[in-house]
Design an enzyme around this catalytic site. Structure first.
Site, PDB file in Angstrom:
ATOM      1  N   ARG A 463      34.511  42.328  47.668  1.00  0.00           N
ATOM      2  CA  ARG A 463      34.870  40.923  47.528  1.00  0.00           C
ATOM      3  C   ARG A 463      36.353  40.784  47.164  1.00  0.00           C
ATOM      4  O   ARG A 463      37.128  41.738  47.208  1.00  0.00           O
ATOM      5  CB  ARG A 463      33.965  40.241  46.503  1.00  0.00           C
ATOM      6  CG  ARG A 463      34.130  40.710  45.080  1.00  0.00           C
ATOM      7  CD  ARG A 463      33.093  40.075  44.183  1.00  0.00           C
ATOM      8  NE  ARG A 463      33.245  40.470  42.787  1.00  0.00           N
ATOM      9  CZ  ARG A 463      32.225  40.692  41.971  1.00  0.00           C
ATOM     10  NH1 ARG A 463      30.983  40.591  42.410  1.00  0.00           N
ATOM     11  NH2 ARG A 463      32.435  41.019  40.712  1.00  0.00           N
ATOM     12  N   ASP A 464      36.758  39.595  46.776  1.00  0.00           N
ATOM     13  CA  ASP A 464      38.177  39.296  46.544  1.00  0.00           C
ATOM     14  C   ASP A 464      38.623  39.688  45.135  1.00  0.00           C
ATOM     15  O   ASP A 464      39.350  38.951  44.494  1.00  0.00           O
ATOM     16  CB  ASP A 464      38.434  37.806  46.781  1.00  0.00           C
ATOM     17  CG  ASP A 464      37.634  36.928  45.827  1.00  0.00           C
ATOM     18  OD1 ASP A 464      36.661  37.426  45.221  1.00  0.00           O
ATOM     19  OD2 ASP A 464      37.975  35.731  45.679  1.00  0.00           O
ATOM     20  N   GLU A 465      38.215  40.835  44.677  1.00  0.00           N
ATOM     21  CA  GLU A 465      38.539  41.262  43.317  1.00  0.00           C
ATOM     22  C   GLU A 465      39.109  42.673  43.361  1.00  0.00           C
ATOM     23  O   GLU A 465      40.316  42.868  43.286  1.00  0.00           O
ATOM     24  CB  GLU A 465      37.279  41.186  42.445  1.00  0.00           C
ATOM     25  CG  GLU A 465      37.549  41.125  40.970  1.00  0.00           C
ATOM     26  CD  GLU A 465      36.301  40.722  40.195  1.00  0.00           C
ATOM     27  OE1 GLU A 465      36.273  40.997  38.997  1.00  0.00           O
ATOM     28  OE2 GLU A 465      35.358  40.151  40.795  1.00  0.00           O
ATOM     29  N   GLU A 738      25.742  45.656  41.098  1.00  0.00           N
ATOM     30  CA  GLU A 738      26.406  45.060  39.936  1.00  0.00           C
ATOM     31  C   GLU A 738      25.406  44.450  38.966  1.00  0.00           C
ATOM     32  O   GLU A 738      25.563  44.543  37.746  1.00  0.00           O
ATOM     33  CB  GLU A 738      27.385  43.979  40.399  1.00  0.00           C
ATOM     34  CG  GLU A 738      28.092  43.239  39.270  1.00  0.00           C
ATOM     35  CD  GLU A 738      29.008  42.154  39.781  1.00  0.00           C
ATOM     36  OE1 GLU A 738      29.934  41.773  39.038  1.00  0.00           O
ATOM     37  OE2 GLU A 738      28.800  41.674  40.916  1.00  0.00           O
TER      38      GLU A 738
END
Length: 885
Positions: A463-465, A738
């Site tokens: 993801r965008d992390e 997660e």
């Protein structure tokens, strides 16, 4: 006895190091049981054969972290070194038979760089996406080349060729740091790339972490707006003349087929814009423009300290489906990190789109909600005329499934191949047992580590992390060191951690530090001032490195930062209770209906970290040791007074609160058993299930084992219902999730905003599996596996297990199985070490069919009630126990 596996600063034959006193390590091989190195000799010579350092015979068993003792190292110096070792009988190995290893220093000083930072601007420079600059320089060489080195770095990412030949197999170079503080550079031996006559060097740049999207919140340009290149090619001719080819305004530039290049968003590649043989000398570049000298950076340039990212594995697709007409979904059979190689035939201008996902929706389409702002899309525009193959250069994705659209017909399964990439840390551990789901758990842990050990230990790869979250890393560090040789990788990362420490002494929550650009309210606070259990990684990870690798230099270099962290937390702790957390307090992140009070958990970590820093101070002989020990005692007193009752209950009464209090030794003796009983009752009340989040999960099984409840530990490990380690596996997981509830039968996918299916945190159970199921563990008092503990504890219906670990001292193996009369254990211990083997037994124990009193290499035997403790030296052994029951 012979030396083997010669390494410098944890790496084999490193080039371009800037450690001015490098440390040398080796292992020793011997066929003699119990053999020990009693002395060593190191001989170091220059490239020309001149003796730089002869340690002569040193009476010592040391084989790790021996500091180079020759004259001060000059820049660009190559040093060859060999080792001779003396065995327990005083017989020396032949120094001449030791294959020499080498290390080579880099430029060491900024003044030795004569290259400028260059790049290329275009009319689209302010667009959201920008094409990748291609830069080249042609130069002549009049005489044969004796040697050549390329020193190269970038603000952003680079790939470089000389005379059409790719230099190195490294990916995502120069790597990721806080580019305002330090920027790594690579050194390549390119002697074989050059020819007498005309030559060409060419490089292509990508935005990478520097100017691409990073840190969430759909924000880019955190360090700069455009990628820049700095390169210095140093050539020595056979006649002795030196040449320098450096980046400056004489280079030429153009834009080519990489139309978009971003780590999170993906890559657009238009094959119609390919530039031909642009990295060769006879290429016509008359239409190219001149490169521009750019502002560069004031950061320090440093030699690369860790292994580069490389291609590791190729995976063929196992299935292809067509959930929507013209939309093809390829299943790689494994959640992985890297990209898809596309093999395709079509017409000029056809655009093939590749979308990446970890999971499928019920209708067979790809599930992408959890990617948030990360597009994870690669596009390839065909040039036509025959078969074409495409792999991106400057992006990676976390995925199992690849959706392909834009094809003219139904593709073959071979259309897509998965390319797995990660930091090239050697795989050092293996584990298997008779329980197949636990074997899959181990595979999931290792795949999660592969995917998230990419330049820094990230939280997730999809993801965008994709940030270096410190809480995740500190709970996983010991497991990481079992699975991979993580020494150099974590050494570099701890420099990032120290670089990110605030002036007040606060470690961050992520490292490298993410520059604030005014994004989502509170987001910079979340990334900045360290939360309990997250900031503490600045102490805990170096301590784990010391235990696993015997690395005291990591402690020495980090001690002042550790002390500043303790002082910072003390300022946030009125009455020595950490109640004034300056940033976010994540608590026991993602626990299951068990919210641990933030101030209780924070104070537990304050006490634990302070005790660790006190222990480190004592180890290093620092004057602060006594003061820190006193502070640690006072924190424990304050904790017990504020949060612990006379019946052993602790405020919050969660599994994690009890586990941390017991693991961190915060309770007085008379309350430990009471608190442990409360923990057991809580587990029982949840029908023998865990409820821990990130901070509690690592210590849960160790605490149960420490207090003798292996039965409960195994019950938790082998649970297959939610929440448990095996529940995701029952639902097809091939990496660690997660969330315990990433997917449930009742609710389906949970929280698309934060639902990674590749997060290694809960995989920290791996260290318990290696130590208790596999049987290989560390003695804290003898770090770096000088003394090894072999202690498998059968349980959970497991009837056999095998674990191996290539430690810094050599390979350790434990292979056991139960039979009708007891246990059979095959054990291998490296020469120059000792081990305590704990064999479950109520009757006699034999070694290779002999009584232990007659076995070579057995030093002592202590018979306990249900276990026999045997002290052994290096070698291979086969023990068998019998039961009198």
């Amino acid at each position: 006895m012979k030396p083997a596996n010669l390494r410098c600063e944890f790496m084999t034959n490193p080039i371009g190091i800037d450690v001015t006193t490098p440390r040398l390590s080796w292992t020793v091989d011997s066929d003699v049981r119990g053999d020990f190195q009693v002395a060593y000799r190191i001989l170091a010579t220059s490239d020309g054969g001149e003796v730089l350092w002869d340690s002569e015979k040193v009476e010592s068993s040391q084989t790790t972290h021996v500091e180079y003792g020759g004259p001060s190292l000059a820049p660009r110096a190559r040093v060859y070194w060999r080792v001779a070792c003396w065995d327990a009988k005083g017989v020396a190995s032949d120094l001449d038979e030791c294959s020499p290893a080498f290390f080579e220093t880099g430029l060491l000083d900024e003044s030795l760089w004569n290259a400028e930072w260059i790049g290329l601007r275009n009319a689209g420079s302010n667009d959201m996406f920008r094409p990748s600059p291609h830069l080249r320089r042609v130069f002549g060489i009049a005489d044969p080349v004796a040697s050549a080195r390329l020193y190269i770095t970038a603000l952003g990412l680079y790939r470089v060729w000389i005379n059409g030949q790719l230099v190195g197999d490294d990916l995502f170079t120069p790597g990721w740091t806080d580019y305002d503080v330090r920027v790594p550079y690579q050194t390549y031996d390119v002697t074989g790339h050059l020819v007498q006559g005309e030559n060409c060097i060419g490089a292509v740049l990508g935005d990478g972490w520097y100017s691409g999207f990073v840190g969430g919140q759909r924000m880019r340009n955190r360090w700069g707006e455009l990628p820049e290149l700095r390169a210095q090619l140093e050539i020595t001719l056979e006649g002795g003349e030196n040449m320098f080819i450096s980046t400056d305004d004489s280079w030429q530039g153009a834009f080519g087929p990489i139309v978009v290049s971003d780590l999170l968003m993906g890559e657009d590649y238009d094959a119609r814009r390919q530039l031909g043989e642009w990295t060769t000398a006879n290429y016509d570049d008359s239409a190219w423009s001149m490169a521009r000298v750019l502002s560069g950076t004031n950061a320090t340039l440093v030699g690369k300290r860790n292994e580069p990212v490389r291609k590791a594995i190729e995976r063929v697709a196992v299935e292809m489906t067509e959930p929507v007409p013209g939309t093809y979904v390829f299943d790689l059979g494994q959640n992985m990190v890297g990209w898809a190689r596309l093999s395709v035939t079509g017409e000029e201008g056809d655009q093939i789109r590749l979308r990446h996902a970890e999971m499928l929706n019920p209708d067979g389409t790809i599930y992408t909600e959890n990617l948030r702002e990360a597009a994870c899309v690669d596009r390839y525009t065909l040039k036509g005329g025959g078969p074409e193959t495409y792999e991106p250069s400057f992006t990676f994705h976390g995925f199992r499934y690849v959706e392909v659209t834009g094809l003219r017909g139904k593709p073959a399964l071979e259309c897509i191949t998965g390319i797995v990439v990660h930091s090239d840390c050697e795989m050092t551990g293996s584990f298997e047992c008779s329980h197949e789901l636990i074997n899959q758990l181990q595979r999931n842990i290792q795949w999660g580590q592969r995917g998230n050990f990419l330049e820094v230990p990230t939280d997730c790869p999809q993801r965008d992390e994709r940030l270096g979250w410190m809480g995740d890393a500190q709970i996983f560090a010991r497991t990481a060191a079992f699975n991979m040789d993580a020494a150099a990788f974590l050494t570099k990362w701890m420099i990032d951690v120290r670089d990110a420490q605030s002036p007040e002494g606060a470690f961050p929550n992520v490292a490298p530090k993410i520059k604030a650009l005014g994004g989502h309210a509170g987001w910079e606070d979340a990334l900045g001032l360290g939360a309990p259990g997250w900031g503490d990684a600045g102490v805990i990870v170096p301590w784990q490195m010391y235990l696993c690798y015997g690395d005291t230099r990591q402690l020495e270099e980090g001690f002042d930062s550790m002390l500043r962290w303790v002082n910072f937390v003390e300022q946030c702790s009125p009455g020595l209770l950490w109640t004034d957390v300056k940033g976010w307090n994540f608590g026991d992140w993602l626990s299951i209906n068990a919210d641990s009070p933030g101030e209780v958990l924070a104070t537990q970590y304050f006490a634990y970290t302070t005790a660790l820093v006190a222990r480190i101070a004592r180890l290093l002989g620092r004057d602060e040791a006594e003061e820190l020990e006193d502070l640690g005692g006072r924190i424990r007193e304050a904790f017990n007074k504020a949060y612990v009752s006379a019946d052993g209950k602790i405020k919050g009464e969660t599994q994690t609160i009890y586990v941390l209090a017991l693991q961190f030794d915060l309770l007085p003796d008379e309350l430990r058993i009471l608190a442990f009983e409360h923990l057991i009752r809580d587990i029982e009340s949840k029908e023998w299930h865990l409820s821990t989040g990130f901070l509690g999960v690592t210590h849960l099984l160790p605490v149960l084992s420490r207090f003798g409840r292996f039965d409960v530990a195994y019950r938790l490990l082998t649970n297959e219902t939610y929440p448990s380690w095996l529940y995701p596996i029952r639902h097809g997981a091939t990496t660690i999730w997660e969330r315990w509830d990433g997917w449930t039968e009742e609710k389906g996918f949970q929280s698309p905003g934060m639902n990674s299916f590749n997060h290694y945190a809960y995989g920290s159970v791996g260290e318990w599996m290696y130590a208790n199921v596999g049987g290989i563990d560390i003695y804290d008092e003898r770090p770096g596996y000088e003394q090894i503990l072999i202690k498998p504890v059968p349980g959970g219906g497991i009837t056999s297990a095998k674990a191996t670990y290539d430690s810094i001292k050599g390979k350790i193996e434990c292979d056991w199985s139960l039979n009708d009369t007891g246990i059979v254990m095959k054990v291998s211990i490296p020469a120059n070490t000792k081990a305590t083997v704990m064999i479950p037994s109520t009757g006699p124990v034999t070694e290779s069919g002999k009584d232990l009193s007659e076995a070579d290499g057995v030093h002592s035997v202590v018979q306990g009630e249900n276990v026999t403790a045997i002290e052994i030296g290096g070698g291979r052994y086969e023990f068998a126990s019998t039961s009198t029951d």
